[in-house]
Design an enzyme around this catalytic site. Structure first.
Site, PDB file in Angstrom:
ATOM      1  N   LYS A  27      18.882  37.502 -16.589  1.00  0.00           N
ATOM      2  CA  LYS A  27      17.752  36.761 -17.088  1.00  0.00           C
ATOM      3  C   LYS A  27      16.393  37.370 -16.370  1.00  0.00           C
ATOM      4  CE  LYS A  27      17.440  32.749 -14.186  1.00  0.00           C
ATOM      5  NZ  LYS A  27      17.583  31.356 -13.868  1.00  0.00           N
ATOM      6  N   GLN A  33      11.383  26.016  -2.112  1.00  0.00           N
ATOM      7  CA  GLN A  33      10.161  26.635  -1.498  1.00  0.00           C
ATOM      8  C   GLN A  33      10.874  27.191  -0.333  1.00  0.00           C
ATOM      9  OE1 GLN A  33       6.521  24.313  -2.062  1.00  0.00           O
ATOM     10  NE2 GLN A  33       8.014  22.877  -3.420  1.00  0.00           N
ATOM     11  N   ALA A  45      17.901  22.175 -16.730  1.00  0.00           N
ATOM     12  CA  ALA A  45      18.978  22.510 -17.373  1.00  0.00           C
ATOM     13  C   ALA A  45      18.849  23.822 -18.402  1.00  0.00           C
ATOM     14  CB  ALA A  45      19.612  21.563 -18.106  1.00  0.00           C
ATOM     15  N   ASP A  51       0.915  -1.253  -0.166  1.00  0.00           N
ATOM     16  CA  ASP A  51      -0.113   0.096  -0.033  1.00  0.00           C
ATOM     17  C   ASP A  51       0.806   1.313  -0.044  1.00  0.00           C
ATOM     18  OD1 ASP A  51       0.974  -0.183   2.476  1.00  0.00           O
ATOM     19  OD2 ASP A  51      -0.878   0.067   3.625  1.00  0.00           O
ATOM     20  N   GLU A  66       3.319   1.952   2.228  1.00  0.00           N
ATOM     21  CA  GLU A  66       3.813   2.423   3.454  1.00  0.00           C
ATOM     22  C   GLU A  66       5.453   2.010   3.601  1.00  0.00           C
ATOM     23  OE1 GLU A  66       1.757   1.068   6.893  1.00  0.00           O
ATOM     24  OE2 GLU A  66      -0.038   2.196   6.339  1.00  0.00           O
TER      25      GLU A  66
END
Length: 321
Positions: A200, A101, A232, A41, A43
């Protein structure tokens, strides 16, 4: 006063078995006996097949793809060692996933790098040992000590052999974006070369467009330096621009983390880049290896750091390596 355990034990997660084995070899230690299973499952189950009571345990695991599985392995291994009375638990993460993040870029964004830090801390880790975090402030996301190593010294030592022992006007280091300027400047000083910058813009995730080249690369050999190569796109666009618009003669690239997702391999293979020098913080399978790749080992540097941690010696001398 020393607070370390009776001995060092190195354990490997599934993502970093080769690096863990190499670290253990550098320390003249056997790799810790453990087993990770995945049930039908999905786990994950971890079993430790040797005693860790009173030992300083080091879990070597990069949270590369599959990121969530590898992160969960770390958490379960920490819990297993904590419940088995390990003296201390250090998570050795050559590559820290979710590091990009690290802030709220727009309204209602999570700060997932902080969430991952909380998970690892709450699981019971005592220390983090990592390399080239995408953003230095991630060290402050942890409420436990973080030892942050840098891969630039390993990459620079390799490139120094190409550049030569003395300062050479034939070579120039180029930062592929403004965020990598400090890293590229330090790299340039290590190999005795000048510095240029690619300006950029990024209209959307994993898409970048070169706007300007700040500096003179005409007639020179270029070294592009970044902390990671993901799709890349940034690297290859910068390489093409520095040749077509900047007048460079050859392009080399150096990066710590070989994320290499999506079309990365194809883009690098078809680019003007002559050689890409990477560290083995993330494993590159034989099927994904191409002639342009040169992979350097990080195990000796991490082994040195682990010895220093165990002996209560400072890590700072390694920052200059």
């Amino acid at each position: 006063m020393n607070f370390h355990g009776k001995d060092i034990k190195i354990f490997a997660g599934n993502a970093s078995k080769d690096v863990a084995q190499a670290i253990a070899g550098c320390l003249n230690l056997p790799l810790g006996k453990s087993e990770t299973k995945t049930f039908s499952d999905g786990e994950i189950s971890v079993s430790l097949h040797e005693s860790v009571r009173g030992s300083d345990c080091f879990i070597v695991q990069s949270t590369c793809a599959p990121v969530n599985n590898n992160l969960m392995e770390i958490l379960i291994m920490i819990d297993a060692m904590k419940r088995a009375s390990a003296a201390s638990i250090t998570v050795v993460m050559p590559y820290y996933g979710y590091a990009r993040q690290d802030r709220k870029a727009k309204a209602r964004d999570p700060i997932t790098a902080k969430l991952c830090a909380d998970l690892i801390t709450c699981a019971g880790a005592d220390r983090i040992l990592t390399m080239d975090l995408h953003a230095n402030q991630i060290q402050g996301f942890f409420n436990i000590p973080v030892d942050h190593l840098y891969g630039a010294g390993l990459l620079a030592d390799y490139m120094k052999q190409k550049v030569g022992a003395n300062e050479n006007d034939e070579w120039i280091v180029v930062s592929p974006d403004l965020g990598s300027v400090t890293r590229s400047r330090n790299f340039a000083s290590k190999i005795g070369a000048g510095l240029a910058i690619i300006d950029k813009r990024r209209p959307k995730a994993n898409v970048s467009e070169v706007m300007n080249i700040i500096g003179d690369a005409r007639g020179k050999k270029v070294v592009l330096v970044d902390d990671m190569i993901d799709t890349a796109g940034t690297l290859c666009n910068a390489a093409n621009a520095i040749v077509e618009r900047g007048g460079a003669t050859e392009v080399y690239a150096c990066a710590t983390h070989a994320v290499l997702s999506g079309p990365a391999i194809e883009r690098i293979q078809n680019s003007v880049i002559k050689e890409v020098v990477l560290l083995d913080t993330i494993p590159v399978s034989d099927e994904r290896m191409i002639d342009k790749f040169t992979i350097l080992p990080v195990a000796p540097l991490f082994a040195d750091a682990i010895e220093r941690i165990y002996a209560d010696k400072p890590i700072s001398p390694l920052y200059t390596k």
